[in-house]
Design an enzyme around this catalytic site. Structure first.
Site, PDB file in Angstrom:
ATOM      1  N   ARG A  30       0.348  -1.418   0.129  1.00 25.15           N
ATOM      2  CA  ARG A  30       0.197  -0.283   0.136  1.00 25.15           C
ATOM      3  C   ARG A  30       0.676   1.117   0.233  1.00 25.15           C
ATOM      4  O   ARG A  30       1.746   1.328   0.657  1.00 25.15           O
ATOM      5  CB  ARG A  30      -0.910  -0.145   1.587  1.00 25.15           C
ATOM      6  CG  ARG A  30      -2.360  -1.355   0.927  1.00 25.15           C
ATOM      7  CD  ARG A  30      -2.586  -1.232   1.810  1.00 25.15           C
ATOM      8  NE  ARG A  30      -4.175  -2.016   2.286  1.00 25.15           N
ATOM      9  CZ  ARG A  30      -4.427  -2.656   1.144  1.00 25.15           C
ATOM     10  NH1 ARG A  30      -5.154  -2.051   0.522  1.00 25.15           N
ATOM     11  NH2 ARG A  30      -5.877  -3.435   1.295  1.00 25.15           N
ATOM     12  N   ASP A  31       1.037   1.896  -0.875  1.00 23.12           N
ATOM     13  CA  ASP A  31       1.034   3.548  -0.854  1.00 23.12           C
ATOM     14  C   ASP A  31       0.811   3.973   0.365  1.00 23.12           C
ATOM     15  O   ASP A  31       0.293   4.220   0.581  1.00 23.12           O
ATOM     16  CB  ASP A  31       0.668   4.574  -2.018  1.00 23.12           C
ATOM     17  CG  ASP A  31       2.006   5.655  -2.071  1.00 23.12           C
ATOM     18  OD1 ASP A  31       2.652   5.593  -3.625  1.00 23.12           O
ATOM     19  OD2 ASP A  31       1.480   6.501  -1.285  1.00 23.12           O
ATOM     20  N   ILE A  32       2.162   4.788   0.637  1.00 17.59           N
ATOM     21  CA  ILE A  32       2.239   5.154   2.455  1.00 17.59           C
ATOM     22  C   ILE A  32       1.630   6.824   2.394  1.00 17.59           C
ATOM     23  O   ILE A  32       0.988   6.891   3.480  1.00 17.59           O
ATOM     24  CB  ILE A  32       3.570   5.522   2.922  1.00 17.59           C
ATOM     25  CG1 ILE A  32       3.595   5.878   3.992  1.00 17.59           C
ATOM     26  CG2 ILE A  32       4.587   6.976   2.127  1.00 17.59           C
ATOM     27  CD1 ILE A  32       5.136   5.732   4.932  1.00 17.59           C
ATOM     28  N   ASN A  88       4.367   6.912 -13.452  1.00 24.67           N
ATOM     29  CA  ASN A  88       5.577   7.601 -13.248  1.00 24.67           C
ATOM     30  C   ASN A  88       6.744   7.827 -14.163  1.00 24.67           C
ATOM     31  O   ASN A  88       7.275   6.825 -14.523  1.00 24.67           O
ATOM     32  CB  ASN A  88       5.458   8.651 -12.418  1.00 24.67           C
ATOM     33  CG  ASN A  88       3.335   9.164 -12.072  1.00 24.67           C
ATOM     34  OD1 ASN A  88       2.789   9.325 -12.301  1.00 24.67           O
ATOM     35  ND2 ASN A  88       3.928   9.216 -10.802  1.00 24.67           N
ATOM     36  N   GLU A  96       8.586  10.238  -8.225  1.00 28.56           N
ATOM     37  CA  GLU A  96       9.337  10.253  -7.150  1.00 28.56           C
ATOM     38  C   GLU A  96      10.316   9.344  -7.018  1.00 28.56           C
ATOM     39  O   GLU A  96      10.977   9.643  -6.063  1.00 28.56           O
ATOM     40  CB  GLU A  96       8.383  10.939  -5.733  1.00 28.56           C
ATOM     41  CG  GLU A  96       9.091  10.926  -4.513  1.00 28.56           C
ATOM     42  CD  GLU A  96       7.802  10.426  -3.431  1.00 28.56           C
ATOM     43  OE1 GLU A  96       6.771  10.730  -3.854  1.00 28.56           O
ATOM     44  OE2 GLU A  96       8.517  10.726  -2.328  1.00 28.56           O
ATOM     45  N   HIS A 101       7.531   1.321 -10.673  1.00 25.11           N
ATOM     46  CA  HIS A 101       6.271   1.314 -10.209  1.00 25.11           C
ATOM     47  C   HIS A 101       5.286   1.755 -10.594  1.00 25.11           C
ATOM     48  O   HIS A 101       4.824   2.409 -11.633  1.00 25.11           O
ATOM     49  CB  HIS A 101       6.608   1.856  -8.569  1.00 25.11           C
ATOM     50  CG  HIS A 101       6.836   2.744  -8.415  1.00 25.11           C
ATOM     51  ND1 HIS A 101       7.779   3.598  -8.072  1.00 25.11           N
ATOM     52  CD2 HIS A 101       5.646   4.221  -8.380  1.00 25.11           C
ATOM     53  CE1 HIS A 101       7.832   5.026  -8.702  1.00 25.11           C
ATOM     54  NE2 HIS A 101       6.569   5.376  -8.120  1.00 25.11           N
ATOM     55  N   MET A 102       4.166   0.444 -10.762  1.00 23.35           N
ATOM     56  CA  MET A 102       2.900   1.163 -10.828  1.00 23.35           C
ATOM     57  C   MET A 102       2.071   1.296  -9.812  1.00 23.35           C
ATOM     58  O   MET A 102       1.709   0.308  -9.261  1.00 23.35           O
ATOM     59  CB  MET A 102       2.430  -0.028 -11.737  1.00 23.35           C
ATOM     60  CG  MET A 102       0.906   0.099 -12.831  1.00 23.35           C
ATOM     61  SD  MET A 102       0.719  -1.268 -13.617  1.00 23.35           S
ATOM     62  CE  MET A 102       1.375  -1.040 -14.721  1.00 23.35           C
ATOM     63  N   HIS A 103       1.371   2.253 -10.226  1.00 21.25           N
ATOM     64  CA  HIS A 103       0.553   3.067  -8.855  1.00 21.25           C
ATOM     65  C   HIS A 103      -1.048   1.923  -9.759  1.00 21.25           C
ATOM     66  O   HIS A 103      -1.554   2.374 -10.580  1.00 21.25           O
ATOM     67  CB  HIS A 103       0.193   4.611  -9.168  1.00 21.25           C
ATOM     68  CG  HIS A 103       1.192   5.378  -8.584  1.00 21.25           C
ATOM     69  ND1 HIS A 103       1.250   5.542  -7.592  1.00 21.25           N
ATOM     70  CD2 HIS A 103       2.035   5.034  -8.936  1.00 21.25           C
ATOM     71  CE1 HIS A 103       1.762   6.174  -7.972  1.00 21.25           C
ATOM     72  NE2 HIS A 103       3.255   6.120  -8.076  1.00 21.25           N
TER      73      HIS A 103
HETATM   74  P1  AMP Z   1       5.997   8.293  -8.219  1.00 13.77           P
HETATM   75  O1  AMP Z   1       5.609   9.483  -8.351  1.00 13.77           O
HETATM   76  O2  AMP Z   1       5.443   7.738  -8.964  1.00 13.77           O
HETATM   77  O3  AMP Z   1       7.461   7.701  -8.162  1.00 13.77           O
HETATM   78  O4  AMP Z   1       5.353   7.139  -6.754  1.00 13.77           O
HETATM   79  C1  AMP Z   1       6.478   6.754  -5.315  1.00 13.77           C
HETATM   80  C2  AMP Z   1       5.260   6.289  -4.782  1.00 13.77           C
HETATM   81  O5  AMP Z   1       5.764   5.982  -3.778  1.00 13.77           O
HETATM   82  C3  AMP Z   1       4.511   8.087  -4.035  1.00 13.77           C
HETATM   83  O6  AMP Z   1       2.905   7.854  -4.156  1.00 13.77           O
HETATM   84  C4  AMP Z   1       4.926   8.268  -2.201  1.00 13.77           C
HETATM   85  O7  AMP Z   1       3.293   8.422  -1.198  1.00 13.77           O
HETATM   86  C5  AMP Z   1       5.162   6.202  -2.641  1.00 13.77           C
HETATM   87  N1  AMP Z   1       5.752   5.878  -1.017  1.00 13.77           N
HETATM   88  C6  AMP Z   1       6.601   6.460  -0.757  1.00 13.77           C
HETATM   89  N2  AMP Z   1       7.391   5.831   0.498  1.00 13.77           N
HETATM   90  C7  AMP Z   1       6.843   5.721   0.510  1.00 13.77           C
HETATM   91  C8  AMP Z   1       7.524   4.327   1.417  1.00 13.77           C
HETATM   92  N3  AMP Z   1       7.740   3.815   2.469  1.00 13.77           N
HETATM   93  N4  AMP Z   1       6.063   3.104   1.734  1.00 13.77           N
HETATM   94  C9  AMP Z   1       4.949   3.380   0.899  1.00 13.77           C
HETATM   95  N5  AMP Z   1       4.692   4.019  -0.172  1.00 13.77           N
HETATM   96  C10 AMP Z   1       6.098   5.414  -0.601  1.00 13.77           C
END
Ligand code: AMP
Length: 116
Positions: A30-32, A88, A96, A101-103
């Site tokens: 799960r996304d944080i 992204n 970020e 990764h895929m959302h």
């Molecule tokens: P992106 O902008 O596509 O690189 O998305 C990175 C995602 O990783 C963001 O939605 C963050 O909220 C998520 N994220 C960052 N750190 C963590 C973590 N420790 N556990 C879960 N999700 C994370």
């Protein structure tokens, strides 16, 4: 040696996350900072910085990653109503974390795809 990404640390259980699925190729957690009622990341176990770095050698793994995304959507009960899968890339894509990764987003109407 290269510094591990935060996702590699999650995959190796060095830092905690709500891991929903893991096999030899991918990990889903799960996304944080969820942007929808359901927000899951499906991550390659190997570090691939961006989608630009995908090669023909990754094709089977990425096909599998899609299958796992669908499995997660079914498990969360959002497959019939629908959901969105997003990858992204780099600055303009607001990437970020530089680890492929895929959302998977769902659980409500998500609205138009791009705002602003
Ligand atoms: P992106 O902008 O596509 O690189 O998305 C990175 C995602 O990783 C963001 O939605 C963050 O909220 C998520 N994220 C960052 N750190 C963590 C973590 N420790 N556990 C879960 N999700 C994370």
């Amino acid at each position: 040696m290269c510094k591990k990404t935060i996702f590699s640390k999650i995959i190796s259980r060095e830092i905690p996350a709500d891991i929903l699925y893991q096999d030899s190729l991918v990990t889903a957690f799960r996304d944080i900072n969820p942007q929808a009622p359901i927000h899951i990341l499906i991550v390659t176990n190997i570090e691939i910085p961006t989608v630009n770095d995908i090669t023909i050698d990754h094709e089977n793994m990425l096909g599998h990653l899609f299958s796992v995304a669908v499995k997660m959507a079914q498990q969360e009960g959002i497959d019939k109503e629908g959901y969105r899968l997003i990858v992204n890339c780099n600055q303009n894509g607001e990437q970020e974390i530089y680890h492929f990764h895929m959302h998977l987003l769902g659980g409500k109407r998500l609205g138009i795809m791009v705002s602003e």
